[in-house]
Motif scaffolding. Sequence first.
Motif, mmCIF file in Angstrom:
data_model
loop_
_atom_site.group_PDB
_atom_site.id
_atom_site.type_symbol
_atom_site.label_atom_id
_atom_site.label_comp_id
_atom_site.label_asym_id
_atom_site.label_seq_id
_atom_site.Cartn_x
_atom_site.Cartn_y
_atom_site.Cartn_z
ATOM 1 N N TYR A 112 0.830 -1.210 0.000
ATOM 2 C CA TYR A 112 0.000 0.000 0.000
ATOM 3 C C TYR A 112 0.865 1.260 0.000
ATOM 4 O O TYR A 112 0.564 2.232 -0.686
ATOM 5 N N SER A 114 3.751 1.435 -1.281
ATOM 6 C CA SER A 114 4.358 1.476 -2.606
ATOM 7 C C SER A 114 3.463 2.202 -3.607
ATOM 8 O O SER A 114 3.943 2.925 -4.482
ATOM 9 N N VAL A 115 2.152 2.021 -3.486
ATOM 10 C CA VAL A 115 1.226 2.770 -4.338
ATOM 11 C C VAL A 115 1.374 4.263 -4.055
ATOM 12 O O VAL A 115 1.368 5.090 -4.967
ATOM 13 N N ASN A 119 4.200 3.537 -7.376
ATOM 14 C CA ASN A 119 4.412 2.215 -7.965
ATOM 15 C C ASN A 119 3.048 1.584 -8.252
ATOM 16 O O ASN A 119 2.584 0.704 -7.542
ATOM 17 N N TYR A 120 2.412 2.024 -9.333
ATOM 18 C CA TYR A 120 1.059 1.567 -9.630
ATOM 19 C C TYR A 120 0.970 0.124 -10.123
ATOM 20 O O TYR A 120 -0.049 -0.528 -9.898
ATOM 21 N N ILE A 122 2.113 -2.323 -8.723
ATOM 22 C CA ILE A 122 1.947 -3.141 -7.525
ATOM 23 C C ILE A 122 0.462 -3.396 -7.231
ATOM 24 O O ILE A 122 0.121 -4.294 -6.456
ATOM 25 N N LEU A 123 -0.428 -2.634 -7.873
ATOM 26 C CA LEU A 123 -1.863 -2.858 -7.698
ATOM 27 C C LEU A 123 -2.242 -4.278 -8.121
ATOM 28 O O LEU A 123 -3.194 -4.846 -7.586
#
Length: 145
Positions: A112, A114-115, A119-120, A122-123
Amino acid sequence: MSDGERSAAFTTVVYVGGLVFGVGLALSGMAKPEIVLDFLQLDDLGLLFVMGGAAVVAGVTFFLAARSGKRAPITGAAYTRRLKSMDRNVLVGGAIFGVGWGLSGICPGAAYASVGIGNYPILWAIAGMFLGAYAQGYWRSRRTD
């Protein structure tokens, strides 16, 4: 303190705690999968200090809180230790968690964060975590012991 006030105070503390946690993950580098993967491959042991520091703070806090004889200021619940036995579910769940962490390079909390640092992609991993949690809950609700 009424339940409404307690709930608002509790929610505020949870949000502030999450904010501090997320900033700490981002600052330490734990929100970057490439740094975490370097750690898991024993190429960069810097995260050992981050996790070790967190473990020491949490351990001391839980130790002192459980022995204080006081209740949590927001929820009013007693500080108690919750021990879980080492069983098959703990071992299998831990192994699956570890494989997921190794494949994605990030644990759920750090995903979370990372978003939050942009860092999208990682979704996809977060979607996988939700799908895995749903599948486990579905499986557990269907099985009979």
